[in-house]
Design a protein around this motif. Structure first.
Motif, PDB file in Angstrom:
ATOM      1  N   ALA A  25      20.764  21.173 -27.612  1.00 22.22           N
ATOM      2  CA  ALA A  25      19.365  21.197 -27.581  1.00 22.22           C
ATOM      3  C   ALA A  25      18.968  19.335 -27.978  1.00 22.22           C
ATOM      4  N   THR A  26      17.454  19.053 -27.251  1.00 15.31           N
ATOM      5  CA  THR A  26      17.316  17.780 -27.417  1.00 15.31           C
ATOM      6  C   THR A  26      15.930  17.705 -27.593  1.00 15.31           C
ATOM      7  N   VAL A  27      15.441  16.655 -28.416  1.00 17.41           N
ATOM      8  CA  VAL A  27      14.009  16.561 -28.738  1.00 17.41           C
ATOM      9  C   VAL A  27      13.739  15.214 -28.557  1.00 17.41           C
ATOM     10  N   LEU A  28      12.548  14.823 -27.797  1.00 20.90           N
ATOM     11  CA  LEU A  28      12.271  13.410 -27.695  1.00 20.90           C
ATOM     12  C   LEU A  28      10.707  13.315 -27.840  1.00 20.90           C
ATOM     13  N   PHE A  29      10.307  12.077 -28.791  1.00 16.95           N
ATOM     14  CA  PHE A  29       8.930  11.979 -29.040  1.00 16.95           C
ATOM     15  C   PHE A  29       8.688  10.505 -28.875  1.00 16.95           C
ATOM     16  N   ALA A  30       7.726   9.925 -28.127  1.00  8.16           N
ATOM     17  CA  ALA A  30       7.192   8.517 -27.875  1.00  8.16           C
ATOM     18  C   ALA A  30       5.752   8.377 -28.014  1.00  8.16           C
ATOM     19  N   LYS A  31       5.295   7.410 -28.697  1.00  3.74           N
ATOM     20  CA  LYS A  31       3.978   7.099 -28.855  1.00  3.74           C
ATOM     21  C   LYS A  31       3.857   5.606 -28.758  1.00  3.74           C
ATOM     22  N   ASN A  32       2.931   5.338 -27.777  1.00  5.39           N
ATOM     23  CA  ASN A  32       2.770   3.730 -27.700  1.00  5.39           C
ATOM     24  C   ASN A  32       1.044   3.480 -27.738  1.00  5.39           C
ATOM     25  N   THR A  33       0.581   2.509 -28.557  1.00  3.94           N
ATOM     26  CA  THR A  33      -0.748   2.168 -28.772  1.00  3.94           C
ATOM     27  C   THR A  33      -0.881   0.737 -28.416  1.00  3.94           C
ATOM     28  N   ALA A  34      -1.660   0.240 -27.315  1.00  8.46           N
ATOM     29  CA  ALA A  34      -1.704  -0.830 -27.008  1.00  8.46           C
ATOM     30  C   ALA A  34      -3.247  -1.338 -27.220  1.00  8.46           C
ATOM     31  N   LEU A  35      -3.525  -2.475 -27.928  1.00  9.68           N
ATOM     32  CA  LEU A  35      -4.880  -2.699 -28.298  1.00  9.68           C
ATOM     33  C   LEU A  35      -5.078  -4.394 -27.756  1.00  9.68           C
ATOM     34  N   SER A  36      -6.010  -4.569 -26.977  1.00  8.98           N
ATOM     35  CA  SER A  36      -6.250  -5.866 -26.518  1.00  8.98           C
ATOM     36  C   SER A  36      -7.753  -6.308 -26.503  1.00  8.98           C
ATOM     37  N   GLY A  37      -8.082  -7.436 -26.312  1.00  4.48           N
ATOM     38  CA  GLY A  37      -9.458  -7.994 -26.352  1.00  4.48           C
ATOM     39  C   GLY A  37     -10.114  -8.596 -25.008  1.00  4.48           C
ATOM     40  N   ASN A  38     -10.686  -9.411 -24.942  1.00 10.67           N
ATOM     41  CA  ASN A  38     -11.437  -9.653 -23.791  1.00 10.67           C
ATOM     42  C   ASN A  38     -10.368 -11.048 -23.165  1.00 10.67           C
ATOM     43  N   TYR A  39     -10.498 -11.361 -21.912  1.00 12.28           N
ATOM     44  CA  TYR A  39      -9.838 -12.280 -21.264  1.00 12.28           C
ATOM     45  C   TYR A  39     -11.290 -13.183 -20.608  1.00 12.28           C
ATOM     46  N   PRO A  40     -11.739 -14.430 -21.427  1.00 12.76           N
ATOM     47  CA  PRO A  40     -12.755 -15.144 -21.001  1.00 12.76           C
ATOM     48  C   PRO A  40     -12.664 -15.739 -19.590  1.00 12.76           C
ATOM     49  N   GLN A  41     -13.775 -15.859 -18.848  1.00 13.23           N
ATOM     50  CA  GLN A  41     -13.490 -16.428 -17.651  1.00 13.23           C
ATOM     51  C   GLN A  41     -14.497 -17.793 -17.664  1.00 13.23           C
ATOM     52  N   TYR A  42     -14.359 -18.604 -17.026  1.00 11.32           N
ATOM     53  CA  TYR A  42     -15.109 -19.796 -16.732  1.00 11.32           C
ATOM     54  C   TYR A  42     -14.843 -20.510 -15.461  1.00 11.32           C
ATOM     55  N   GLY A  43     -15.806 -21.109 -14.902  1.00 12.45           N
ATOM     56  CA  GLY A  43     -15.685 -21.529 -13.398  1.00 12.45           C
ATOM     57  C   GLY A  43     -14.955 -23.030 -13.346  1.00 12.45           C
ATOM     58  N   VAL A  44     -14.956 -23.660 -14.180  1.00 16.89           N
ATOM     59  CA  VAL A  44     -14.419 -25.089 -14.182  1.00 16.89           C
ATOM     60  C   VAL A  44     -13.445 -25.355 -14.908  1.00 16.89           C
ATOM     61  N   LEU A  45     -12.299 -25.877 -14.538  1.00 16.58           N
ATOM     62  CA  LEU A  45     -11.034 -25.958 -15.171  1.00 16.58           C
ATOM     63  C   LEU A  45     -11.121 -26.668 -16.397  1.00 16.58           C
ATOM     64  N   TYR A  46     -11.958 -27.932 -16.327  1.00 19.46           N
ATOM     65  CA  TYR A  46     -12.080 -28.753 -17.666  1.00 19.46           C
ATOM     66  C   TYR A  46     -13.241 -28.598 -18.243  1.00 19.46           C
ATOM     67  N   ASP A  47     -14.117 -27.554 -18.317  1.00 15.85           N
ATOM     68  CA  ASP A  47     -15.077 -26.968 -19.303  1.00 15.85           C
ATOM     69  C   ASP A  47     -14.558 -27.386 -20.490  1.00 15.85           C
ATOM     70  N   ARG A  48     -15.593 -27.763 -21.365  1.00 13.68           N
ATOM     71  CA  ARG A  48     -15.373 -28.069 -22.782  1.00 13.68           C
ATOM     72  C   ARG A  48     -15.768 -26.744 -23.441  1.00 13.68           C
ATOM     73  N   LEU A  49     -14.891 -26.215 -24.281  1.00 15.89           N
ATOM     74  CA  LEU A  49     -14.870 -24.830 -24.957  1.00 15.89           C
ATOM     75  C   LEU A  49     -15.297 -24.976 -26.558  1.00 15.89           C
ATOM     76  N   ALA A  50     -15.296 -25.976 -27.040  1.00 18.32           N
ATOM     77  CA  ALA A  50     -15.600 -26.154 -28.546  1.00 18.32           C
ATOM     78  C   ALA A  50     -15.900 -27.699 -28.759  1.00 18.32           C
ATOM     79  N   ASP A  51     -16.326 -27.835 -29.875  1.00 17.38           N
ATOM     80  CA  ASP A  51     -16.834 -29.119 -30.168  1.00 17.38           C
ATOM     81  C   ASP A  51     -15.784 -29.710 -31.114  1.00 17.38           C
ATOM     82  N   GLU A  52     -16.016 -30.714 -31.999  1.00 19.39           N
ATOM     83  CA  GLU A  52     -15.098 -31.336 -32.756  1.00 19.39           C
ATOM     84  C   GLU A  52     -14.804 -30.708 -33.840  1.00 19.39           C
ATOM     85  N   GLN A  53     -15.577 -29.794 -34.381  1.00 22.86           N
ATOM     86  CA  GLN A  53     -15.507 -28.955 -35.479  1.00 22.86           C
ATOM     87  C   GLN A  53     -14.971 -27.420 -35.248  1.00 22.86           C
ATOM     88  N   GLY A  54     -14.615 -27.238 -33.893  1.00 21.95           N
ATOM     89  CA  GLY A  54     -14.133 -26.053 -33.478  1.00 21.95           C
ATOM     90  C   GLY A  54     -15.430 -25.220 -33.222  1.00 21.95           C
TER      91      GLY A  54
END
Length: 333
Positions: A25-54
């Motif tokens: 007799a065999t018993v197998l149980f598996a549970k996987n939970t994945a949590l993720s956020g957003n993947y920001p998009q921007y069109g220009v590679l060198y866009d400035r995303l934050a100022d000097e204070q972050g």
């Protein structure tokens, strides 16, 4: 991104009747939970995303609008139309939870030394739940709300076809399966010259699936698990173009079920004499409820017969340069 996984498995076996019977007799149980956020998009590679204070900086309306437009659109009456990639990381929640378990058992019995039987059964269940939630302060929600807004300058009021709240898409995917297989094995030899080998058995399986998905829930309130219905068939004026479009999203719920049934019967037999001559017979029949197949072709029999002659084992065989010579003839369907 966060992943949590739990795996639990157990197996036990018993031997009975002087080891002639084995039960596993065999018993197998598996549970996987994945949590993720957003993947920001921007069109220009060198866009400035934050100022000097972050502090996160805006890059306009993502790739939709210039910064000069979002700074003045609506005269301050619309929702914030700025797209700040660093803020967007935390404005979306995607959860994907998958749970599976299996229960299996097998019984083997050998009443005689030359014959044995085995019966196996396996039950499996799986369930997936996925939620894709855009928060009220996400750019995706604010952008849609602004696009579908109408400003009443006289009343100084703004009305949008997109209700207040977040946006949610969810789906569930479930399956259940049962599989049963029985098999008998025979291996009998007598008088040193005669030998019979045979395997015969069958198996049946059943698999049911259920897939459900929601229409896109606009105006979703996470605290109360409520949302505001919208009319996906209507077309609404667009603030930024003056044209008309339908509200984006999945307009209808879906529910899909499938049932797969399969049956298999098989037999393989051979008789050998003196290690020189062998006759084989085999047959099987597969059947299933495959959609679209003709009714009289959902179960197909297959068979074959053959003979084998090991000529090199004949007393008269004497070819030093060809140590092994076997001739086989087979016919079947």
């Amino acid at each position: 991104m966060k992943n949590d996984r739990i795996n639990v498995s157990a197996r036990n076996g018993f031997r009975l009747f002087k080891n002639r019977m084995e039960v596993d007799a065999t018993v197998l149980f598996a549970k996987n939970t994945a949590l993720s956020g957003n993947y920001p998009q921007y069109g220009v590679l060198y866009d400035r995303l934050a100022d000097e204070q972050g502090t996160p900086l805006s890059i306009g309306g993502r790739t939709d609008f210039r910064q000069s437009y979002v700074d003045t659109a609506g005269g301050g009456m619309l929702k914030d139309w700025n797209y700040r990639p660093l803020d967007e990381i935390y404005t979306k929640q995607v959860s994907d939870e998958q749970t599976t378990y299996q229960l299996g058992t097998s019984i083997s019995y050998r009443p005689l030394n030359w014959v044995g039987a085995r019966l196996t059964y396996l039950y499996a269940y799986g369930n997936r739940i996925r939620n894709d939630y855009d928060m009220p302060n996400s750019y995706a929600v604010r952008n849609d709300a602004n696009k579908f807004s109408r400003i009443d300058d006289m009343a100084g009021a703004v009305d949008s076809a997109i209700p207040e709240g977040g946006r949610l898409d969810w789906l569930t995917d479930t399956y259940q399966s049962n599989h049963l297989r029985g098999q008998i094995n025979i291996a009998k030899e007598w008088h040193h010259d005669h030998r019979v080998d045979a395997t015969l058995g069958g198996e049946i399986s059943l698999r049911n699936t259920l897939y459900q998905s929601s229409p896109t829930w606009h105006g979703y309130q996470k605290q109360t698990e409520t949302h505001t219905p919208v009319d996906y068939n209507a077309r609404y004026p667009q603030y930024h173009t003056g044209g008309q479009l339908a509200i984006p999203g999945r307009p209808n719920a879906t529910r899909e079920t499938t049932t797969d049934r399969n049956r298999l019967f098989f037999v393989n037999m051979s008789y050998g004499y003196a290690g020189r001559y062998t006759v084989t017979v085999s047959g099987r029949k597969d059947a299933s409820n495959i959609f679209g197949a003709r009714t009289n072709r959902r179960g197909r029999p297959f068979w074959s017969v053959g003979v084998l002659w090991n000529a090199h084992r004949e007393p008269f065989y004497d070819l030093d340069w060809l140590t092994r010579l076997s001739i086989r003839l087979t016919n079947g369907y």
